[in-house]
Scaffold this motif. Sequence first.
Motif, PDB file in Angstrom:
ATOM      1  N   ILE A 181      -3.593  -1.740   5.136  1.00 48.44           N
ATOM      2  CA  ILE A 181      -3.103  -1.245   3.961  1.00 48.44           C
ATOM      3  C   ILE A 181      -4.531  -0.880   3.107  1.00 48.44           C
ATOM      4  O   ILE A 181      -5.323  -1.320   2.868  1.00 48.44           O
ATOM      5  CB  ILE A 181      -2.578  -2.474   3.160  1.00 48.44           C
ATOM      6  CG1 ILE A 181      -1.120  -2.951   3.888  1.00 48.44           C
ATOM      7  CG2 ILE A 181      -1.821  -1.622   1.771  1.00 48.44           C
ATOM      8  CD1 ILE A 181      -0.828  -4.114   3.075  1.00 48.44           C
ATOM      9  N   GLN A 182      -4.378   0.671   2.973  1.00 54.17           N
ATOM     10  CA  GLN A 182      -5.325   1.314   2.238  1.00 54.17           C
ATOM     11  C   GLN A 182      -5.557   0.892   0.752  1.00 54.17           C
ATOM     12  O   GLN A 182      -4.466   0.375   0.200  1.00 54.17           O
ATOM     13  CB  GLN A 182      -5.504   2.608   2.345  1.00 54.17           C
ATOM     14  CG  GLN A 182      -5.623   3.143   3.804  1.00 54.17           C
ATOM     15  CD  GLN A 182      -6.749   3.056   4.404  1.00 54.17           C
ATOM     16  OE1 GLN A 182      -7.942   2.973   3.869  1.00 54.17           O
ATOM     17  NE2 GLN A 182      -6.693   2.085   5.896  1.00 54.17           N
ATOM     18  N   ASP A 183      -6.404   1.077   0.067  1.00 48.56           N
ATOM     19  CA  ASP A 183      -6.925   0.722  -1.405  1.00 48.56           C
ATOM     20  C   ASP A 183      -5.757   1.352  -2.238  1.00 48.56           C
ATOM     21  O   ASP A 183      -5.173   0.686  -3.053  1.00 48.56           O
ATOM     22  CB  ASP A 183      -8.247   0.975  -1.743  1.00 48.56           C
ATOM     23  CG  ASP A 183      -8.936  -0.042  -2.714  1.00 48.56           C
ATOM     24  OD1 ASP A 183      -7.851  -0.591  -3.436  1.00 48.56           O
ATOM     25  OD2 ASP A 183     -10.068  -0.062  -3.168  1.00 48.56           O
ATOM     26  N   ASP A 184      -5.601   2.713  -1.917  1.00 49.31           N
ATOM     27  CA  ASP A 184      -4.876   3.592  -2.854  1.00 49.31           C
ATOM     28  C   ASP A 184      -3.196   3.252  -2.651  1.00 49.31           C
ATOM     29  O   ASP A 184      -2.371   3.770  -3.133  1.00 49.31           O
ATOM     30  CB  ASP A 184      -5.335   4.979  -2.746  1.00 49.31           C
ATOM     31  CG  ASP A 184      -5.101   5.585  -1.468  1.00 49.31           C
ATOM     32  OD1 ASP A 184      -4.832   4.752  -0.348  1.00 49.31           O
ATOM     33  OD2 ASP A 184      -5.031   6.792  -1.205  1.00 49.31           O
ATOM     34  N   GLN A 185      -3.010   2.411  -1.508  1.00 46.41           N
ATOM     35  CA  GLN A 185      -1.646   2.027  -1.231  1.00 46.41           C
ATOM     36  C   GLN A 185      -1.058   1.054  -1.535  1.00 46.41           C
ATOM     37  O   GLN A 185       0.203   0.614  -1.786  1.00 46.41           O
ATOM     38  CB  GLN A 185      -1.470   2.399   0.342  1.00 46.41           C
ATOM     39  CG  GLN A 185      -1.668   3.614   1.042  1.00 46.41           C
ATOM     40  CD  GLN A 185      -1.650   3.561   2.518  1.00 46.41           C
ATOM     41  OE1 GLN A 185      -2.167   2.706   3.042  1.00 46.41           O
ATOM     42  NE2 GLN A 185      -1.058   4.594   3.007  1.00 46.41           N
TER      43      GLN A 185
END
Length: 851
Positions: free
Chosen positions: A517-521
């Motif tokens: 899971i990416q930071d901006d997601q």
Amino acid sequence: MWLRLAFREILNNRRFSLFFVFNLSLGLFGFLSLDAFKVSMQRSLAEHSRSILTADIGVESRRVLTAQEDQIIRQVLGSGAEETRLWTLYSMVASSSTSRLANLTAIQNNYPFYGQITLDPSGIVTGDSPKNLVKEKSAWIYPEMAMAMQVKAGDTLRIGSARFRVSDLVKEDAGNGWRSFDLAPRVYIGLDQLKDTGLIAGGSVIWYTRLFKLLPGQDSDALAHRLNTRLNDPGVEVESARQSSESVGRMQGFLNDYLGLASLVSLFLAGLGAAYLFRSFLSRRLKDIAILISLGVDPRKARNIYLLQLGILGGTAACLSSLFAWIVLPLTIRALSWFLAYPIHPVINLWSFALALLIGAGGSILICLPFLARLSGLSPGALFQENEQPALEGSLRGLPWATPALLLYWGFGILEAHSWRVGSLFVGVFLSAGALLAGLGWIGIHLLTRFAGWRRLTLRLAWRNLSRNRFGSLSAFMAIGLGTLLINLIPQVQTSLGTEIAEPKVSQVPSLFLFNIQDDQVVPLERFVRAQGQALEKLTPLIRGRLIRVNGNAFKKDTGPAERRTREEERDSRFRNRGFNLTYRERLTESEKIVKGKDFSGSYQGDPAAGPPAEISVEREFAKRLGLHLKDVLEFDIQGVPVRGQIVNLRKVQWASFQPNFFVQFQPGVLEGAPKTYLASIKRLDRAEKARLQNGIVAHFPNVSMIDISTLVEKIVGIFKQMGLALRVMALLSLFAGFVVLFSIANHQASTRRQESNLMKVLGASPGLIQAIFDWEFATLAFFAAGFGTLVSVGMSYLFSLVLFDKVWIFTWLSPLLVTLAIPLMSLVTVHAATRRLLRQKPLALLQSEY
């Protein structure tokens, strides 16, 4: 002359010789079958080693190698080495109707250097074959993936943000041993096509593998060792083809270790039966030995006859067991080769045969030494005293002579377990259990003498016989008790571990485990999951780091030779030679508990690079393996930035909770600005809800990967069941060895009591009454042996859970109850078969027979 006399003793005592050889052969059979299987497996893996790795040398890391590291590789391997690159990551793959986790493997056109991939319908593919997936968006998938996704060749799959056409199904894959335990089946695509999927982002977990084909004549093991020494980052793993094949066989090796320990039980029981048979035989030969000594023969030379006899009988047993092991080895391979994808050819080498001779001949002598040592106390003068017969000295003088046999048994335990700790624990606990059973049996037999006045004649005589022949009774008691112990112990431990994995005590197993899971997601994903009526739980950041210093000293990876390592040394080396996943938390989860030290003081205030060290928490077993202690200062390299931390507590982690857990945790306020991805979990869902939510996440967040925990648990429990089945087969062999000991003792008892049986028949006792006495005698023995063996197995399972499995213990009563009831019945059948023929003989035949 002594050899001639030894052969004469064997031929003149055929019954004893046959029982001794058969009893010992049975105990050796399981031991040698497993040893032959190990040799066959190792030879097969060695033959396929380059096909398993698909190269001569592999270099793997979870980051792209630096220019300096690339230059080191070229210097060590030379300009003539060919190279291909392999990138691997776990990602979701979606069809028109469903989605699944896949082991996405991106390859170049010259993969594989060795071995082949068999495709349907394209056929065999090698490193020289042209590959359509290198130039176009096509994929090769495993049949199980095609079945789960409901797709076939020609259909389309969505991988990340790109679509790929399924061009082939993988029927056979030479390189499936590079990662021996995968969470998901493989999906092959081209390396150049991977960038179009959008799956490569900051913090993504990717294994970057570089495979090399050396020039003819180059030593891959030596070059891999040099390369491993110069690439000093513990996160960079270098393996030669041989080392890779050993890694593939590691799980099978662990099973072999525990099967080998189980086979030692049958070997111990065979030794117990052999000791009883030889003691009884030697007691009958004391008169002849006393005559030899009275004629001037040195007692030590008289012992030589029996030492040679034991060596010959033990060697014969070794030859027979080796032959039988060779005959049944194909069946053993078929039963135990489910961990490996490569054919195993049966092999019994000279080492296996030499080991059989050592155990058979040498072990026979050692286990019987205590009885031969008592010959020094033999008094020939008893021959000339009326109503006196020579007898074995009953003191404790022979006990020190048992030490060599015990040391040999301990050595074999360590050898079979490949571990000082596990081998010593098993042998110590097993011998302690045997001593405990012997003590309980001794007390029980002593108490039976109080019932000598029992009104029922059969019971009174049966229990009196147990008391009169205590050595034989105790031998049978221990044989049945130890066999019962082992056959109960394995299901008890397996049930405890399986239940803890499926239903851990500390938390509820989630349905889905999310990663990448990416930071901006984070916020959009939380919002999406909430809209579906669920919640994203245990959201935890993951930061990749590299440990570079401990207390100011450089932290170096283990580059020592892998040969002759114990399992603990192998495990410690793997922990040292790895990268680090780091995280930060304000508080512990329910699956964690501080066992030493203090909790975090709060958020960190200051500069983590130049200020005082931050506070960190380390998992206790991890700390033990790396030699870390409270107040140690660790320095990590995180994307080129040094970060220091001091250990303030050691944690115990319940890994079976399947929650985001880490070996190393920082206090908040230190790693928030570092590149990271997130892990999370979603609580239990039913099958329909899980499929709907999973497909929705894949559609909106294609880079986020998910593990279906229920499927993973089923896979792990399935492996436990297969291992448990193999161990139970070995336990049944041990129990059968116990029944052979019981048969031998019962048969010998019936033989030595022929005069007594004859007298009872002359006085009017029926054969049925005499048979009933024997049946009650051994039924009583077997019932209490099975009962006590079951109780001791419960205690041992708890001890093993305490020492080896972190107190994971659940009591099950049905299996022990059934075993406790079944074994006395089986023992009764065994005793009936052993005594029926002798007890049915007519008194006249008994009077005419020679004792």
